[in-house]
Design a protein around this motif. Sequence first.
Motif, PDB file in Angstrom:
ATOM      1  N   VAL A 102      -8.767   3.071  -8.128  1.00 54.47           N
ATOM      2  CA  VAL A 102      -8.237   3.372  -6.791  1.00 54.47           C
ATOM      3  C   VAL A 102      -6.868   2.747  -6.532  1.00 54.47           C
ATOM      4  O   VAL A 102      -6.071   3.298  -5.783  1.00 54.47           O
ATOM      5  CB  VAL A 102      -9.250   2.950  -5.689  1.00 54.47           C
ATOM      6  N   THR A 103      -6.550   1.610  -7.162  1.00 49.32           N
ATOM      7  CA  THR A 103      -5.254   0.995  -6.863  1.00 49.32           C
ATOM      8  C   THR A 103      -4.241   1.077  -8.002  1.00 49.32           C
ATOM      9  O   THR A 103      -3.056   1.218  -7.752  1.00 49.32           O
ATOM     10  CB  THR A 103      -5.401  -0.490  -6.451  1.00 49.32           C
ATOM     11  N   GLN A 104      -4.678   0.990  -9.257  1.00 50.69           N
ATOM     12  CA  GLN A 104      -3.711   0.950 -10.358  1.00 50.69           C
ATOM     13  C   GLN A 104      -3.284   2.348 -10.786  1.00 50.69           C
ATOM     14  O   GLN A 104      -2.110   2.591 -11.042  1.00 50.69           O
ATOM     15  CB  GLN A 104      -4.281   0.190 -11.565  1.00 50.69           C
TER      16      GLN A 104
ATOM     17  N   VAL B  46       0.813  -1.213   0.000  1.00 52.35           N
ATOM     18  CA  VAL B  46       0.000   0.000   0.000  1.00 52.35           C
ATOM     19  C   VAL B  46       0.847   1.263   0.000  1.00 52.35           C
ATOM     20  O   VAL B  46       0.438   2.269  -0.560  1.00 52.35           O
ATOM     21  CB  VAL B  46      -0.987   0.047   1.193  1.00 52.35           C
ATOM     22  N   VAL B  47       2.052   1.184   0.604  1.00 50.59           N
ATOM     23  CA  VAL B  47       2.878   2.395   0.630  1.00 50.59           C
ATOM     24  C   VAL B  47       3.202   2.872  -0.769  1.00 50.59           C
ATOM     25  O   VAL B  47       3.439   4.064  -0.982  1.00 50.59           O
ATOM     26  CB  VAL B  47       4.216   2.190   1.378  1.00 50.59           C
ATOM     27  N   ALA B  48       3.211   1.955  -1.736  1.00 50.64           N
ATOM     28  CA  ALA B  48       3.595   2.328  -3.101  1.00 50.64           C
ATOM     29  C   ALA B  48       2.527   3.177  -3.776  1.00 50.64           C
ATOM     30  O   ALA B  48       2.811   3.833  -4.770  1.00 50.64           O
ATOM     31  CB  ALA B  48       3.881   1.074  -3.929  1.00 50.64           C
ATOM     32  N   GLY B  49       1.315   3.161  -3.264  1.00 44.62           N
ATOM     33  CA  GLY B  49       0.275   3.971  -3.878  1.00 44.62           C
ATOM     34  C   GLY B  49      -0.163   5.128  -3.001  1.00 44.62           C
ATOM     35  O   GLY B  49      -1.001   5.949  -3.380  1.00 44.62           O
ATOM     36  N   LEU B  50       0.445   5.191  -1.834  1.00 41.86           N
ATOM     37  CA  LEU B  50      -0.008   6.155  -0.831  1.00 41.86           C
ATOM     38  C   LEU B  50       0.292   7.602  -1.222  1.00 41.86           C
ATOM     39  O   LEU B  50      -0.537   8.489  -1.034  1.00 41.86           O
ATOM     40  CB  LEU B  50       0.671   5.821   0.500  1.00 41.86           C
ATOM     41  N   LEU B  51       1.487   7.808  -1.784  1.00 41.42           N
ATOM     42  CA  LEU B  51       1.911   9.174  -2.097  1.00 41.42           C
ATOM     43  C   LEU B  51       0.968   9.873  -3.087  1.00 41.42           C
ATOM     44  O   LEU B  51       0.494  10.973  -2.805  1.00 41.42           O
ATOM     45  CB  LEU B  51       3.347   9.171  -2.610  1.00 41.42           C
TER      46      LEU B  51
END
Lengths: 281, 322
Positions: free
Chosen positions: B51-53, A125-130
């Motif tokens: 939301v994720t990609q 999740v940290v990879a998409g948090l920013l």
Amino acid sequence: MSSQVTIVTGKKNRGGGFVLSGVAWIVGILFVLPVLWMLLTSFHSEPNAAKNPPDVAAPLTLDGYRSFFSTGPWPSIANSLTSSILSTVLVILLAFPAAYALSIRPVRKWTDVLFFFLSTKMLPVVAGLLPIYLFAQSVGFLDNIWLLIILYTSMNLPIAVWMLRSFLSEVPVEILEAASVDGASLIRTLRSVVAPVVTPGIASAALICFIFSWNELLFARVLTGTVAQTAPVFLTGFVTSQGLFLAKVCAASIVVSLPVLIAGFAAQDKLVQGLSLGAVK
Amino acid sequence: MSVDSKSDTGAKAGRRRAAARSGSQGTMMRTAGDWARRGPLLPALIFMIVVTQLPFVVTIIVSFMNWNAYYPDDRGFAGFANFRRVLTDANTRHAIWVTILLTAGVVLVSLVLGLLIALLLDRRFRGRGAVRTMMITPFLVVPVAAALLWKHALYNPTYGLFNGVLKWIFGANAPQPDWISNQPLWSIIFALVWQWTPFMMLILLAGLQSRPLDVIEAAGIDGANQWEIFRYMTLPHLRQYLELSALLGSIYVVQNFDAVFTITSGGLGTANLPYTIYQTFYTAHDYGRASAAGVIVVIGTIAIATFALRSVSTLFREETGK
């Protein structure tokens, strides 16, 4: 030989079996002990809680709970309830039709779609948090409970799809065919034929989504501040607190864990199935 | 998107089948049928992609940029500089190592413990339900609360339970180690093993209870001993369950933030990758470097997951084949 067969067949016998049962009990007690210790400490006064060696028989008091509730935890508990419940409802609304499309008369390449859902769980999740943080910041969406609701929905949707799919594939095809012969529409079939059969599955999926949302820390810590703060973020306020507040820290941990403990004990059997994404029956 | 284009060729076969079933209906109707099938899937699929990609695509873009919130004028294309800095940085390299140690340690230890306890609980005995309930409890405590419990109520050198027990046993002169300072990484691993062993145990117990007992009893009658039955029947049967629990455990432990954040705050050399990225982005505001580290984590995860998924996909294939 006899004690060996015991383990294999599950039959009761004396001697070795007795010892193994004792070991099982000891292991169980060891695992639950830290939680019991936390519970006991939460009912001790601060001076008694910090004694070494510990005073197990110290008089019980509600001071720890009183001092925890005096720090104003209710808004964060309310935020946790809101975000967990609403995201769970959203997850089920999105996952149920999707699971239907993936199980009963599935779309082509349904396994690919299913693994796409699972693969999103593997992205740290940290990879998409920013980007989410930057986006929320630019549209003024930081410290907003709806941002958490959307993120928690995306966090739990794959789990719910996997779980519900495994429940739905247990619906006998004959019933569905009968419904379609009778001219029932898709929505009607889902509502009156499929839903009753999978209600227990929906309930356990919802429970697990609730638990994961309730427990989540990283998103909540980065994306909320004072208004939308959740209970786990509130708990992090105790990370550096010193010994004088041990009873309070324990009381806080018990209160925040209580919804999950109750929900988890109530649905022990469904928990494994859910956590293993329905792969274990 | 790729899912849609793939399903186009498949849809033809589906249409052909549909046509064969319903006789001669118009093409319009058949297309409508396909969409009726795909329709319910789309909201969830589109939601997940958005939301994720989408954020991850942005992360990739930012990872090639010079972007530090403290130096807003310095923003621009950086090429591979962020990646070079991340990979040559001693802290990040250490964080990669910590992540591997933490994940492998927690998953392996809790898997072995979980297997042993599952074998214990697979027998019928008085209070089995109670023991099972006790075992589950650690998994149901909110992770931050569990980490606080370990940090303050158990590990604390002056009033924690561990040192209290040492004083009970050895008297006033008992050694009083500072657990977290002496063994910071093990302190975290131990707390996480406590939390994850129940999970492994539950999956493996379900696996044990799904064994075909008649075959095993027959093997016992044929003279196979306990070890042989375990080695040649139980273990192969459990293989899929072991793989599943290792995969799911890894997915969650690799990303662990709560325990590292709470128990050591990443200090004493225990910062794992999620914590390091959190710090680079949240405290140091170096967006470019945080993104590059995030991309590296994802590449590593994908490499491991591709390998792991292959074994698990056989598990799901068998399950769906029924």
